[in-house]
Design a protein around this motif. Structure first.
Motif, PDB file in Angstrom:
ATOM      1  N   LYS A   1      10.138  -3.734 102.736  1.00 48.44           N
ATOM      2  CA  LYS A   1      10.508  -4.806 101.548  1.00 48.44           C
ATOM      3  C   LYS A   1       8.907  -5.239 100.668  1.00 48.44           C
ATOM      4  O   LYS A   1       9.086  -5.215  99.292  1.00 48.44           O
ATOM      5  CB  LYS A   1      10.576  -6.319 102.113  1.00 48.44           C
ATOM      6  N   ASN A   2       8.251  -5.261 100.618  1.00 53.16           N
ATOM      7  CA  ASN A   2       6.872  -5.228 100.137  1.00 53.16           C
ATOM      8  C   ASN A   2       5.975  -4.311  99.158  1.00 53.16           C
ATOM      9  O   ASN A   2       5.278  -4.104  98.271  1.00 53.16           O
ATOM     10  CB  ASN A   2       5.911  -6.084 100.610  1.00 53.16           C
ATOM     11  N   TYR A   3       5.856  -2.528 100.076  1.00 47.70           N
ATOM     12  CA  TYR A   3       5.334  -1.538  99.799  1.00 47.70           C
ATOM     13  C   TYR A   3       6.062  -0.364  99.956  1.00 47.70           C
ATOM     14  O   TYR A   3       5.825   0.027  98.594  1.00 47.70           O
ATOM     15  CB  TYR A   3       3.857  -1.171 101.146  1.00 47.70           C
ATOM     16  N   HIS A   4       6.796  -0.141 101.022  1.00 48.28           N
ATOM     17  CA  HIS A   4       7.022   1.849 100.418  1.00 48.28           C
ATOM     18  C   HIS A   4       8.890   1.404 101.430  1.00 48.28           C
ATOM     19  O   HIS A   4       8.555   1.087 102.791  1.00 48.28           O
ATOM     20  CB  HIS A   4       6.511   2.161 101.147  1.00 48.28           C
ATOM     21  N   ASP A   5       9.424   1.870 100.847  1.00 49.77           N
ATOM     22  CA  ASP A   5      10.657   2.389 101.754  1.00 49.77           C
ATOM     23  C   ASP A   5      11.130   3.152 103.266  1.00 49.77           C
ATOM     24  O   ASP A   5      10.162   4.290 103.368  1.00 49.77           O
ATOM     25  CB  ASP A   5      11.781   2.851 100.967  1.00 49.77           C
TER      26      ASP A   5
END
Length: 286
Positions: A43-47
């Motif tokens: 959710k905060n950096y990368h899928d």
């Protein structure tokens, strides 16, 4: 062994003792924290989402492996119980015959009863790898006691209390006791194949720790709860197999060998005492 009423769910539904929660809690919690980290990173950096199809297919295969694991373990557990049932029956049969054929040799009857009680206890300690007081020099205490049973029968033959045919018949019970013990030793000394156990555990770890990647896109933070449930179920099933595959130990789900030995002692000495009861003092209905 834990006794319980299977019809009363609420009496044991929330029990911790014997449920293996303590044994698997560490693995499950690591999976939960890992899944929370995966969701946070997603959710905060990368899928980091991957297709769930692979986990669906692997989950089916893994379920079949777990079923085989628990079935194989329960077969060992039930076989152990049947073998100990055989030990109970043969001790009864041997002393039953002794009370009839050696009715005039009470000292030998009592001696045989005590040897049978000692044999059962020796089997229990032998299967648990424990030393037996007074028999530290014996390489195989149950076998030593069984040999003493045969000597006692030979003494009865020397006194003329039994014939050769009865001696052979009674000694057959002693031989069956050794056979049943041998079956128990086979279970104890032959674990499930190493390759199978290791492969199953590796598959479990890979599946549970990669599961959040397949769920995060669909379930979001609910992935943590899903991982908790699935890892609890899978690790719990595997641990049940581990718990019951060696049924002769001291775990809460192992066979109640102490109770079985106590039953043997009570039955045999009650039989010895019954032999010398006067007819007018026999229980009603006999």
């Amino acid at each position: 062994m834990i006794t319980y009423d299977p019809h009363k769910w609420l009496d044991h539904f929330f029990d911790i003792r014997g449920s293996l929660v303590k044994e698997i809690s560490g693995r499950v919690l690591i999976c939960v924290f890992w899944s929370a980290g995966v969701v946070y990173f997603d959710k905060n950096y990368h899928d980091v989402n991957i297709s769930s199809l692979l986990h669906t297919l692997v989950g089916l295969a893994l379920s079949m492996l777990l079923v085989f694991r628990t079935n194989a373990s329960y077969d060992r557990y039930w076989e152990g119980r049947k073998l100990w049932g055989g030990i109970v029956n043969e001790t009864r049969n041997l002393v039953r015959q002794a009370t009839v054929h050696l009715s005039g040799e009470r000292d030998l009857v009592v001696h045989l009863a005590q040897l049978n009680v000692d044999f059962a206890a020796a089997c229990m300690y032998h299967l648990r790898g424990a030393k037996i007081a007074g028999m530290l020099e014996s390489q195989h205490p149950p076998l030593t006691i069984a040999t003493q049973m045969t000597f006692a029968l030979q003494e009865a033959r020397r006194r003329g209390a039994i014939t050769d045919i009865i001696l052979a018949s009674m000694d057959q019970n002693v031989q069956l006791l050794i056979d049943y013990l041998g079956g128990c030793e086979r279970i104890r000394k032959t674990p499930l194949p190493f390759a199978y156990v290791v492969h199953l555990r590796r598959a479990l770890v890979v599946y549970c720790f990669s599961l959040p990647f397949a769920l995060v896109d669909t379930y979001g933070w609910a992935t943590v709860l899903d991982t908790l449930v699935i890892s609890y179920v899978f690790f719990g099933i595997e641990e049940i197999g581990v718990e019951i595959e060696g049924p002769f130990g001291l775990d809460e789900n192992d066979l109640p060998l102490e109770d079985i030995c106590t039953t043997i002692r009570h039955n045999l000495f009650a039989l010895v005492e019954l032999e010398h009861s006067e007819p007018d003092k026999m229980p009603e209905g006999l």
